[in-house]
Design an enzyme around this catalytic site. Sequence first.
Site, PDB file in Angstrom:
ATOM      1  N   SER A 126       0.827  -1.201   0.000  1.00  0.00           N
ATOM      2  CA  SER A 126       0.000   0.000   0.000  1.00  0.00           C
ATOM      3  C   SER A 126       0.862   1.252   0.000  1.00  0.00           C
ATOM      4  CB  SER A 126      -0.868  -0.018   1.259  1.00  0.00           C
ATOM      5  OG  SER A 126      -1.442   1.247   1.486  1.00  0.00           O
ATOM      6  N   TYR A 151      -2.082  -1.413  11.076  1.00  0.00           N
ATOM      7  CA  TYR A 151      -2.334  -1.921   9.725  1.00  0.00           C
ATOM      8  C   TYR A 151      -1.194  -1.531   8.788  1.00  0.00           C
ATOM      9  CZ  TYR A 151      -3.668  -1.401   4.880  1.00  0.00           C
ATOM     10  OH  TYR A 151      -3.634  -1.414   3.520  1.00  0.00           O
ATOM     11  N   LYS A 155       2.038  -3.765   6.638  1.00  0.00           N
ATOM     12  CA  LYS A 155       2.479  -3.715   5.228  1.00  0.00           C
ATOM     13  C   LYS A 155       3.993  -3.483   5.165  1.00  0.00           C
ATOM     14  CE  LYS A 155      -1.452  -4.528   3.304  1.00  0.00           C
ATOM     15  NZ  LYS A 155      -1.697  -5.872   2.752  1.00  0.00           N
TER      16      LYS A 155
HETATM   17  C1  UD1 Z   1      -7.098   4.181   3.723  1.00  0.00           C
HETATM   18  C2  UD1 Z   1      -5.871   3.880   4.514  1.00  0.00           C
HETATM   19  C3  UD1 Z   1      -4.909   3.152   3.643  1.00  0.00           C
HETATM   20  C4  UD1 Z   1      -5.531   1.864   3.181  1.00  0.00           C
HETATM   21  C5  UD1 Z   1      -6.818   2.163   2.456  1.00  0.00           C
HETATM   22  C6  UD1 Z   1      -7.556   0.876   2.143  1.00  0.00           C
HETATM   23  C7  UD1 Z   1      -5.740   5.728   6.136  1.00  0.00           C
HETATM   24  C8  UD1 Z   1      -4.914   6.839   6.645  1.00  0.00           C
HETATM   25  N1  UD1 Z   1      -5.286   5.087   5.054  1.00  0.00           N
HETATM   26  O1  UD1 Z   1      -6.727   5.068   2.666  1.00  0.00           O
HETATM   27  O2  UD1 Z   1      -3.730   2.862   4.369  1.00  0.00           O
HETATM   28  O3  UD1 Z   1      -4.647   1.163   2.360  1.00  0.00           O
HETATM   29  O4  UD1 Z   1      -7.658   2.990   3.240  1.00  0.00           O
HETATM   30  O5  UD1 Z   1      -8.362   0.459   3.165  1.00  0.00           O
HETATM   31  O6  UD1 Z   1      -6.788   5.459   6.674  1.00  0.00           O
HETATM   32  N2  UD1 Z   1     -12.870  10.607   3.581  1.00  0.00           N
HETATM   33  C9  UD1 Z   1     -13.878  11.460   3.958  1.00  0.00           C
HETATM   34  N3  UD1 Z   1     -15.034  10.921   4.469  1.00  0.00           N
HETATM   35  C10 UD1 Z   1     -15.210   9.568   4.613  1.00  0.00           C
HETATM   36  C11 UD1 Z   1     -14.172   8.700   4.218  1.00  0.00           C
HETATM   37  C12 UD1 Z   1     -13.008   9.248   3.714  1.00  0.00           C
HETATM   38  O7  UD1 Z   1     -13.751  12.686   3.848  1.00  0.00           O
HETATM   39  O8  UD1 Z   1     -16.276   9.152   5.102  1.00  0.00           O
HETATM   40  C13 UD1 Z   1     -11.636  11.167   3.011  1.00  0.00           C
HETATM   41  C14 UD1 Z   1     -10.390  10.817   3.787  1.00  0.00           C
HETATM   42  O9  UD1 Z   1     -10.132  11.738   4.809  1.00  0.00           O
HETATM   43  C15 UD1 Z   1      -9.325  10.824   2.694  1.00  0.00           C
HETATM   44  C16 UD1 Z   1     -10.093  10.365   1.442  1.00  0.00           C
HETATM   45  O10 UD1 Z   1     -11.470  10.596   1.736  1.00  0.00           O
HETATM   46  O11 UD1 Z   1      -8.874  12.120   2.468  1.00  0.00           O
HETATM   47  C17 UD1 Z   1      -9.899   8.899   1.136  1.00  0.00           C
HETATM   48  O12 UD1 Z   1     -10.172   8.130   2.294  1.00  0.00           O
HETATM   49  P1  UD1 Z   1     -10.227   6.530   2.271  1.00  0.00           P
HETATM   50  O13 UD1 Z   1     -11.097   6.083   1.167  1.00  0.00           O
HETATM   51  O14 UD1 Z   1     -10.564   6.076   3.654  1.00  0.00           O
HETATM   52  O15 UD1 Z   1      -8.756   6.108   1.876  1.00  0.00           O
HETATM   53  P2  UD1 Z   1      -7.366   6.486   2.581  1.00  0.00           P
HETATM   54  O16 UD1 Z   1      -7.560   7.053   3.923  1.00  0.00           O
HETATM   55  O17 UD1 Z   1      -6.594   7.291   1.605  1.00  0.00           O
END
Ligand code: UD1
Length: 344
Positions: A126, A151, A155
Site C-alpha cells: 500500500s 495496519y 504492510k
Molecule cells: C485508507 C488507509 C490506507 C488503506 C486504504 C484501504 C488511512 C490513513 N489510510 O486510505 O492505508 O490502504 O484505506 O483500506 O486510513 N474521507 C472522507 N469521508 C469519509 C471517508 C473518507 O472525507 O467518510 C476522506 C479521507 O479523509 C481521505 C479520502 O477521503 O482524504 C480517502 O479516504 P479513504 O477512502 O478512507 O482512503 P485512505 O484514507 O486514503
Amino acid sequence: MATVLVTGGTGYIGSHTVVELQGEGHEVVVIDNLSNSEREVLEGIASITGKMPFFEEVDLRNRKATYGVFEKYPRIEAIIHFAAFKAVGESVEKPLTYYENNLLSLIHLLEAMNRYGVHHFLFSSSCTVYGEPDRLPVTEDAPVKKASSPYGNTKQISEEILRDAMVPSPQLRVISLRYFNPIGAHPSAMIGELPLGIPNNLVPFITQTAIGIRDQLNVFGDDYNTPDGTAIRDYINVVDLAWAHVTAIDRLLQGKQRSPYEVFNLGTGKGLSVFEIIHAFEKATGVKVRYRVTGRREGDVEQVWADTGYANRELGWKAERGIGETLLSAWNWEKHLQSKKTGR
Ligand code: UD1
C-alpha cells in the site's frame, strides 16, 4: 498459462484480479477464510468469466491447512497474496489481531513456498508505507515513513519479511505492488466492494449516501493545504489495478525482472480532492450527495499521488479508465446490491 494461487480471492481487489487472470487463460485457486467476504462472490466471478475458480475455505493462520492446499494443487506456480485485514481504525483497536493475521499468513505462505518449491510471489502492499511524502508525485524509492497505524505497519513489516526471506532462498522472485486508492467495480456490476457495516473508505460511503443508506457524508477536513482545502488521493479503478496483477504475474513467470525483489506503485498519477470526487460522482451519475464538513480524521495524510512512470515502463501497464466511468461503476454496483436486497 499457469496455475495461480490467489489468497483473499473473494475480497474486493482479489475477486477483480481472479476475473482478469481467468480472462487471460490462467487457472486460479482461491483461498479465503470468508472473514470479510462472501462465498457468493465466486458466482459473480463465474458469471463474468464463464469459469468457476477452484476454492478452498482456509485460514492462512493455520499452517497445516495452508500446506494442505499446496498438497492438493501441486501445479501452483505463483501466488498473489491479498488476504489481510485492512481497516486502519480497527487495527488501532486490535493491534495484535492485525499483526497475527497479516504477518502469520505471510510467513506460512513463505514456508509453504519453500516446502513445495513455489518461487513466484506477488504481494499486495500500500502507498500507506510512504506516510506523508516529502515529494510529489511519489516514486518507489521515496523513504518508507513510520507507519501511523498497526495496519500500515503490517504492510511495512511484510515487505521487510519478504526481503529477508529471499536471502537464504535465491530462487524466490517477488514483486510488491503498492496500491494507491482502489475504487469502482467491474463494469458488469457482478462483483464490487462489499463493506461490512459502516464503510471506512470514501467511495463506498458516497454510494451508500447517494442511495439513502447513510444520511450524509462526513468530509474529513477542509482546512488542508490543498487548492480546495480537502485531502488529495490517487484514485485508481479496481479493474485497471487487477490488470496490473496479470502483467506482474507474467513478468515473474517469464523471468523479466530487473532484480529478484521489485516494487511498483499502482495509481493513475493524478491526485483528486474529496470535493472533486463528490462533484465527479454527481456529474457521472446525476445523483446528489449530501455532505457536511467535519474535523480531520486522525492518521490521514494531506496529499499523496503516485509517480507511475516505473510501472508504466516496466510492466507495460497504465491506468486507463477515467474517474467518471469509475465512479459510475461504483454506483451501478451499489444499485445492484440494493436491487438484490429489495428483490427489485
Ligand atoms: C485508507 C488507509 C490506507 C488503506 C486504504 C484501504 C488511512 C490513513 N489510510 O486510505 O492505508 O490502504 O484505506 O483500506 O486510513 N474521507 C472522507 N469521508 C469519509 C471517508 C473518507 O472525507 O467518510 C476522506 C479521507 O479523509 C481521505 C479520502 O477521503 O482524504 C480517502 O479516504 P479513504 O477512502 O478512507 O482512503 P485512505 O484514507 O486514503
